[in-house]
Design an enzyme around this catalytic site. Sequence first.
Site, PDB file in Angstrom:
ATOM      1  N   HIS A 166     -38.103 -29.381  33.248  1.00  0.00           N
ATOM      2  CA  HIS A 166     -39.063 -29.249  34.527  1.00  0.00           C
ATOM      3  C   HIS A 166     -38.045 -29.919  35.713  1.00  0.00           C
ATOM      4  CE1 HIS A 166     -42.757 -29.166  32.325  1.00  0.00           C
ATOM      5  NE2 HIS A 166     -43.402 -28.554  33.249  1.00  0.00           N
ATOM      6  N   LYS A 170     -40.271 -34.175  38.812  1.00  0.00           N
ATOM      7  CA  LYS A 170     -41.410 -34.306  38.001  1.00  0.00           C
ATOM      8  C   LYS A 170     -41.609 -35.961  37.464  1.00  0.00           C
ATOM      9  CE  LYS A 170     -44.216 -32.718  33.691  1.00  0.00           C
ATOM     10  NZ  LYS A 170     -45.230 -32.623  34.373  1.00  0.00           N
TER      11      LYS A 170
END
Length: 278
Positions: A166, A170
């Site tokens: 990600h 995040k």
Amino acid sequence: MLPSKNPMTDGALTIGIVGGTGKMGRAIFHESLNREDMSTSLILARRADLLEADRSFTAADQEARSPIQFLTTVDKPSCRVMIDFSHPSMMERYVPALLRSPTPLVIGTSGVRDHPGFAGIEQLSRYAPVLAATNVSLGMSILFHMVKEISKLMPISYHAEVLDIHQRTKREAPGDTAKKLAQTLAECRGKAHQAEFPIVMNGESRGEGDLSIGVQALRLGYGVGEHTVYFAGPGERLELTHRVFDRSILAKTVLSAAEWIVDQAPGLYDMNDFYGII
Ligand SMILES: NC(=O)C1=CN([C@@H]2O[C@H](COP(=O)(O)OP(=O)(O)OC[C@H]3O[C@@H](n4cnc5c(N)ncnc54)[C@H](OP(=O)(O)O)[C@@H]3O)[C@@H](O)[C@H]2O)C=CC1
Ligand SMILES: O=C(O)C1=N[C@H](C(=O)O)C[C@H](O)C1
């Protein structure tokens, strides 16, 4: 109690967005502007003043069919359905109001099930329909289905691992989807082979016969989300990857899910219920 009728929004599904300052909150809000049959009536944020000062919201508010409330806490939900993609701590700012006036909810925030506030969500689901969605993508629901089926066929000697990639910012590492993929592997492989498959994080060194399922997370760049499930045996490796390229696709799905959840009976639902995947 539902919000009073407004001639400008009559017939439109009014939505409330929790986490309006976030990437998903913004994407959901902007997608809602493309929907004739929807109208954002409230946006909840830690700093509601930042939203009011943000021109992308105020300009949309001026064009909106009815005014948007920018709130830090919800006392009375002025929406037909609430949508939460934010942080688990935000639940305390709106769940009590939803319990007082049972209101359907779509919640996609990571980590909510491990937070004490989830007891309020479970309580709400006795009076209103709640969709708790770890990952809203169709491809991910299908990946879970495939993982269950493959686990029945894959020999016990094959190693299984999960990789979660990600964007750098995040907060969770690994995320909920990666953890749920590992849990699904552990349960399904465990059932198929009548054995224990422990879950381990961060790829510690393991022996060849170790049945543990590793979960790794990379946090880099600015993309959306990517998950790979690996099965590896002598001389071969099967890799199943799901990638999301565009957050607006997630936002469109969230709005369709919000439309769906308002017509369901009270209860706790997941994305398989929405997609009709068993
Ligand atoms: N189910 C799914 O398919 C998906 C789930 N998600 C999940 O949704 C959530 C939001 O994602 P995204 O929009 O990308 O994240 P962002 O970091 O861009 O936004 C987080 C939002 O939560 C708010 N917030 C409130 N309290 C906190 C806190 N203590 N710490 C951090 N943020 C806080 C932020 O407000 P402020 O501006 O005040 O910091 C902001 O509005 C995440 O949990 C993510 O994993 C994301 C995409 C898809
Ligand atoms: O933070 C994100 O972006 C995402 N988070 C969820 C998760 O980690 O499970 C779902 C998706 O991968 C996007």
